[in-house]
Design an enzyme around this catalytic site. Structure first.
Site, PDB file in Angstrom:
ATOM      1  N   GLU A 165       0.814  -1.222   0.000  1.00  0.00           N
ATOM      2  CA  GLU A 165       0.000   0.000   0.000  1.00  0.00           C
ATOM      3  C   GLU A 165       0.843   1.265   0.000  1.00  0.00           C
ATOM      4  OE1 GLU A 165      -3.122   2.142   3.036  1.00  0.00           O
ATOM      5  OE2 GLU A 165      -2.836  -0.022   3.172  1.00  0.00           O
ATOM      6  N   ASP A 166       1.910   1.281   0.790  1.00  0.00           N
ATOM      7  CA  ASP A 166       2.640   2.532   1.029  1.00  0.00           C
ATOM      8  C   ASP A 166       3.988   2.637   0.334  1.00  0.00           C
ATOM      9  OD1 ASP A 166       0.573   3.306   2.621  1.00  0.00           O
ATOM     10  OD2 ASP A 166       1.509   2.713   4.513  1.00  0.00           O
TER      11      ASP A 166
END
Length: 722
Positions: free
Chosen positions: A91-92
């Site tokens: 996600e990051d």
């Protein structure tokens, strides 16, 4: 409460020492190779999140480390811990699922992907985004139940560190936790996680209320200490005399539970704290029942408060004996009796499956199986739901904390949420049973399908071939499975009806242009599908049936040649009217302004999403809308209509005792059903009655009105057209 000491001890210490401390705990139950894999995942995450910081200013890697620590306290397996370390990497950071799979294996990559949020897709609202995220996670849970355990640990650490966020965001996250994640933890039997979710969420949502209750509990605890100790000693001494080894503990209510009871039961703080609760933990199931006998000898039991969750476990695998007692001087006492393993299962739920996991999959396997069954139910709901928001609504319905237990005619036990009906029961047996049920017997007596079931009842469902779900069931079903299956069936039926109606309307429009649908080449249909960005020709028919697309214009598009352009071909449209018989279903509706009945000249008006609305030819609404000819559908009645059609009549009567009963008898005697009756007093001598009645035709209506006129008190009878 769970005490996850490592993360709290790590503040101000270098991350290396924290991962070292975690490795020490893991060495107690994992092999050295597995511990090394978890450490490797940590260093990989540390590198991936290099330069990223949390709102609190700490390096970002402290978060995945804390999540892994929470799972380590529950003795989760090494793959779950690796996924916890890596859960924000996809996600990051720029690292893909495929890269993670190459590094740590496909299982860990799937777990991480299941926990990751859908951050790269634009949604109409935050609610829709959250619903989509949960929907994706549910699909991943169906493949591997550990996804939800990693997500719960992730959410728990985020809740513990909410303090650095803005108040509005803090409240939003707390509300979502209380509505979704705390009930999921409860559903999976993870009592400790649920308690912490609820207390942290409550504190974030209502900080002042939480602080006041906290202070009051602290004060009461000092006042109650002597009574609690006396009761505990009495129980311990009695059990020792009987030769039973047991741990007796006083239980305290947590803040959110006190707050909820004060609100729902409208009780004061003192009334709720009057109750003294104890837990007795023993070494075997036999001793549970022996202890029950002992406490009932020591203190008088309260009738109706004994519950045996050992013989009939809760849906989340929870097992225990519950009983209520009158203590010294009438002090109310609540006692839970369970084994050590039941205690572990009650606190950690499905997570205890990994703690007790053996080759034989003994007792804890049942909790795991129940959890899998629940997740499988989520998957079925997801497949039936129209969109993610409907799915999340169904999930919330399904997360009822209170259950009832009913029996099938063969003696099998079914667990349902409180407030469930026979329709919920039917759908819990099987979707096909629910779809075809027509009646039920509760304890061998015929009962309405809407009757609320009680624990211990025997329920028998009566089915009929060809029966279909009734839309009215949605007003009283409470289980998510029943609600989603009924909605799915009605949507599917509505679509099938829309396609059929759309085809009839298009056929009539083409006939008016001198053509037929069967004469249209496949290539021309495909061309229209492409022009309209539809998936297939059926979708165009559905849009026509729903009233979102005009049949005549679609017919011209299909023909798209000289034939369609000839003006003289348009006139015959009126002659090719569509035949209505009153059984078309959801997409042919009869207007409530004029109540058309067979024999009335009628006309159809297209309405978006409602299909065709039938009006009488002289209705003021139909006259107004005729300025839009593309919305008008020529209609005629079928010769063999046998359904009842609603019509409104107004009867003016001289005031007499019992005249309404006489009027109703006359109407019923003419083979007509009264749907609604309302009375208004015009003067002291005249009563005006409005009747909504079901009739078969204008001839039938004329017969009814003639019978009413023959009542001596009748002054005037008219058909109402608004």
């Amino acid at each position: 409460m769970l005490q996850y000491s490592i993360f709290h001890a790590q503040n101000g210490q270098p991350p290396e020492r924290s991962i070292g401390a975690l490795a020490t705990i893991l060495a107690d139950y994992l092999s050295p190779e597995q511990v090394n894999l978890v450490q490797r995942a940590y260093y990989y995450a540390e590198q991936a999140h290099e330069g990223q910081r949390r709102r609190s200013g700490e390096p970002y890697v402290t978060h995945p480390l804390a999540v892994a620590t929470i799972l380590a306290e529950m003795h989760m397996d090494h793959q779950s811990l690796m996924a916890a370390m890596l859960h924000d990497v996809i996600e990051d950071t720029a690292i893909s699922k495929k890269t993670l799979g190459n590094q740590f294996g496909s299982t860990v990559a799937e777990l991480v992907d299941g926990v990751s949020k859908l951050t790269r897709i634009e949604f109409q609202s935050r609610a829709e985004q959250q619903a989509e995220n949960f929907q994706k996670m549910a699909l991943a849970m169906a493949k591997d139940i550990r996804v939800i355990l990693v997500k719960l640990a992730d959410r728990l650490h985020n809740m513990r560190t909410l303090g650095v966020l803005q108040p509005e965001k803090r409240r939003r996250i707390a509300r979502e936790t209380l509505e979704i994640y705390a009930p999921i933890a409860q559903r999976l039997g993870m009592h400790n996680i649920r308690l912490e979710f609820e207390d942290l969420g409550f504190t974030a949502m209502h900080p002042m209320r939480a602080e006041r209750i906290k202070r009051a509990v602290k004060q009461v605890r000092g006042d109650r200490r002597e009574i609690v100790e006396n009761i505990r000693e009495s129980i311990e001494n009695y059990l020792a005399e009987e030769g039973i080894s047991a741990r007796v503990m006083g239980r305290e209510k947590h803040l959110y539970s006190i707050y909820q009871k004060m609100r729902s039961k409208k009780k004061s703080f003192n009334e709720i704290m009057d109750l003294y609760a104890f837990r007795i933990v023993v070494d075997s199931v036999d001793n549970c029942y022996r202890v029950l006998g002992c406490v009932h000898s020591l203190f008088k039991p309260v009738p109706g408060q004994f519950k045996d969750y050992i013989a009939i476990p809760k849906a989340n695998g929870y097992q225990s004996l519950h009983t209520g007692l009158f203590g010294l001087n009438g002090v109310p006492i609540e006692v839970q009796i369970r084994t050590e393993e039941m205690e572990e299962m009650a606190n950690n739920g499905i997570a205890a499956h990994w703690l007790y996991k053996t080759d034989s999959e003994t007792t804890s396997g049942s909790s795991h199986a129940r959890a899998r069954q629940w997740v499988q139910g989520l998957l079925e709901m997801q497949q039936r739901a129209g969109n993610s928001l409907e799915f999340i609504e169904n999930v919330k319905i399904d997360l009822f904390p209170d259950e009832i237990y009913v029996f099938t005619p063969k003696g099998e036990i079914l667990e349902l949420p409180a407030g469930a009906t026979a329709v919920d029961f039917a759908y819990s047996v099987h979707s096909d049973v629910g779809n075809s049920c027509v009646a039920c017997r509760i304890n061998r007596r015929l009962a309405p399908l809407s009757e609320v079931l009680q624990s211990g009842q025997t329920v028998e469902v009566i089915t009929a071939q060809g029966a279909q779900p009734n839309p009215n069931w949605l007003n009283f079903v409470v289980t998510a499975k029943a609600r989603s299956t009924i909605r799915h069936f009605l949507k599917h039926q509505r679509r099938a009806e829309a396609v059929e109606l759309g085809q009839r309307m298009l056929e009539k429009a083409l006939a008016g242009l001198g053509s037929h649908l069967k004469d249209i080449p496949e290539a021309q249909r495909d061309e229209l599908v492409e022009q309209t960005d539809s998936e297939k020709f059926e979708n165009i028919l559905e849009e026509i049936g729903l009233g979102n697309r005009v049949a005549y214009l679609t017919a011209r598009q299909l023909l798209s040649g000289a034939k369609a352009a000839e003006p003289e071909q348009e006139a015959p449209l009126v002659q090719h009217s569509m035949v209505i018989n009153g059984t078309e279903g959801f997409l042919v509706n009869f207007a409530k302004c004029c109540y058309p009945i067979p024999g009335d000249p009628i006309i159809g008006l297209l309405s978006s999403e409602k299909g065709v609305v039938v009006h009488t030819d002289t209705c003021h609404n139909s006259i107004e809308l005729r300025s839009k000819p593309e919305k008008v559908v020529p209609l005629s009645w079928a010769d063999d209509t046998e359904n009842d059609f609603t019509v409104e009549i107004k009867v003016e009567l001289s005031k007499q005792r019992g005249i309404i009963a006489v009027l109703a008898t006359r109407v019923n005697g003419a083979d007509a059903s009264i749907e609604k009756i309302s009375v208004e007093d015009d003067t002291s001598k005249i009563t005006t009655v409005h009747l909504l009645i079901g009739v078969k035709s204008r001839v039938h209506l004329a017969n009814i009105m003639r019978r009413i006129r023959h009542i001596p008190a009748t002054l005037r009878v008219t058909r109402v057209r608004h």
